[in-house]
Scaffold this active site. Structure first.
Site, short mmCIF file in Angstrom:
data_model
loop_
_atom_site.label_atom_id
_atom_site.label_comp_id
_atom_site.label_asym_id
_atom_site.label_seq_id
_atom_site.Cartn_x
_atom_site.Cartn_y
_atom_site.Cartn_z
N ASP A 128 -39.71 -14.19 53.24
CA ASP A 128 -39.50 -13.19 52.19
C ASP A 128 -40.05 -13.65 50.84
OD1 ASP A 128 -38.08 -11.88 54.18
OD2 ASP A 128 -36.14 -12.60 53.48
N GLY A 171 -38.69 -8.40 54.33
CA GLY A 171 -38.65 -8.94 52.96
C GLY A 171 -37.27 -8.89 52.34
N ARG A 172 -36.32 -8.32 53.07
CA ARG A 172 -34.95 -8.15 52.59
C ARG A 172 -34.93 -7.45 51.23
NH1 ARG A 172 -30.77 -10.59 55.37
NH2 ARG A 172 -31.89 -12.40 56.09
O1 F6P Z 1 -35.06 -13.45 55.76
C1 F6P Z 1 -36.02 -13.28 56.75
C2 F6P Z 1 -35.82 -11.98 57.48
O2 F6P Z 1 -36.85 -11.85 58.44
C3 F6P Z 1 -35.75 -10.74 56.59
O3 F6P Z 1 -37.01 -10.33 56.13
C4 F6P Z 1 -35.05 -9.77 57.50
O4 F6P Z 1 -34.36 -8.77 56.79
C5 F6P Z 1 -34.08 -10.66 58.25
O5 F6P Z 1 -34.57 -11.98 58.16
C6 F6P Z 1 -33.91 -10.30 59.70
O6 F6P Z 1 -32.92 -11.13 60.22
P1 F6P Z 1 -32.62 -11.27 61.79
O7 F6P Z 1 -33.70 -12.13 62.38
O8 F6P Z 1 -31.29 -11.94 61.82
O9 F6P Z 1 -32.63 -9.90 62.37
#
Ligand code: F6P
Length: 342
Positions: A128, A171-172
């Site tokens: 991100d 990217g959250r």
């Molecule tokens: O922080 C990295 C990220 O890929 C974000 O962009 C996304 O919102 C989140 O992690 C997804 O998390 P997970 O792999 O737990 O679904």
């Protein structure tokens, strides 16, 4: 010294290159011994380890994921969590220090453990690129490359059908991936969390591109909100740190665009594709340098610090400072890109 290495939180291209950088410099220059901790903080709490010698890191910098495994476990949770238990596990395993490679959650936990007297240094990771203390984090460049290639591909199918394509990237709560991939691929509109927009503005960009005979391409961050929305789109519940799992805003926007403009529209959510596979050359170099700098920090007993990129230099930043703020896309960077929208 016997030094534990762990990767925690979401995976990220370049984690293996950090591990290799730590172990190669640590053995070749400092003659230290390493132990791999499995599955992030879970491995520290439960004492799950694997050998981590020069042999185990051979050829690792080009490999995606993490050979150590990862989890989103909080080392303060559960009956075996907390600093005393973690220190007891480290003592039992003969570990003098820990190198924790992770994002904000991981580094916040590392900070609390260091405050309680544990010997820990950190290496920041996140696709991100949202950590304020480092100019770039490894993984980001790879994610942008993957997203750009995907957008390029979607443009050819959009062009063939004269459709509007809406592509959602990760990217959250920051828009770095969307901004960079969208600019690289020549998007007609880039939508990021830092810049809520009206549906009218989006339709204007779509119509303007369409009127020039182009198939409109809109790149949207998962954390983007329309000016009518209170919070980012989330329909998958919460993650282990009680944060809403984002994703799906492209599926909301595309039908509205189609209905309001009459232009056939399709949504694509890139999702975890952006985190998988081999790291780019840039990320391999950055990750290797950060790994080598982290073992330097251990040898200097700079507990409670993480390594970071400032300009082209690798520096040390105290956890307290490093965890200060989210690195958002500045207004001027968005305005610069927006000149080309529509
Ligand atoms: O922080 C990295 C990220 O890929 C974000 O962009 C996304 O919102 C989140 O992690 C997804 O998390 P997970 O792999 O737990 O679904």
């Amino acid at each position: 010294m016997r030094i534990g290495v762990l990767t925690s939180g979401g995976d990220c291209p370049g984690l293996n290159a950090v591990i290799r950088g730590v172990v190669l410099k640590g053995t070749a220059v400092y003659n230290q011994e390493f132990v791999g901790i499995r599955d992030g903080w879970k491995g520290v709490v439960e004492g799950l380890t694997m050998p981590l010698s020069r042999h185990e890191v051979r050829g690792l910098s080009k490999q995606g994921g993490t050979v150590l495994g990862t989890s989103r476990t909080n080392p303060f949770d559960g009956p075996h969590g907390g600093p005393e238990n973690v220190q007891a596990t480290m003592n039992r395993l003969g570990m003098d220090a820990l190198i924790a490679i992770g994002g904000e959650g991981t580094l916040a936990a590392a900070r609390r453990l260091t405050d309680a007297g544990l010997n820990i240094v950190g290496v920041p990771k996140t696709i991100d690129n949202d950590l304020d203390a480092t100019d770039y984090s490894f993984g980001f460049n790879t994610a942008v490359e993957i997203a750009t290639e995907a957008i390029d591909r979607l443009r050819t199918t959009g062009d063939s059908h004269r459709r509007c394509m809406v592509v959602e990237v990760m990217g959250r709560h920051v828009g770095w991936i969307a901004l960079h991939a969208g600019m690289a691929a020549g998007a007609h509109g880039i939508l990021i969390p830092e810049q809520p927009k009206s549906m009218e503005q989006i339709l204007e960009w779509v119509n303007s591109a369409n009127d020039r005979g182009r198939a409109p391409m809109i790149v949207v961050s998962e954390g983007f909100t329309l000016d009518t929305m209170e919070t980012p789109h989330s329909e998958k519940g919460l993650d282990a740190f009680n944060r809403p799992r984002l994703g799906g805003i492209a599926d909301v926007l595309a039908p509205i665009i189609e209905q309001r403009t009459g232009i056939e529209s399709r949504a694509t959510v890139l999702g975890h594709l952006q985190r998988g596979g081999v790291p780019s050359a840039y990320d391999r170099v950055l990750a290797t340098r950060l790994g080598m700098a982290a073992i330097d920090s251990v040898m200097d007993r700079e507990w409670g610090t993480m390594v970071a990129l400032r300009g082209t230099d690798i520096v040390r930043v105290p956890f307290a400072e490093a965890l200060g703020g989210l690195k958002t896309v500045p207004q001027e960077r968005y305005d610069e890109a927006a000149v080309l929208f529509g």
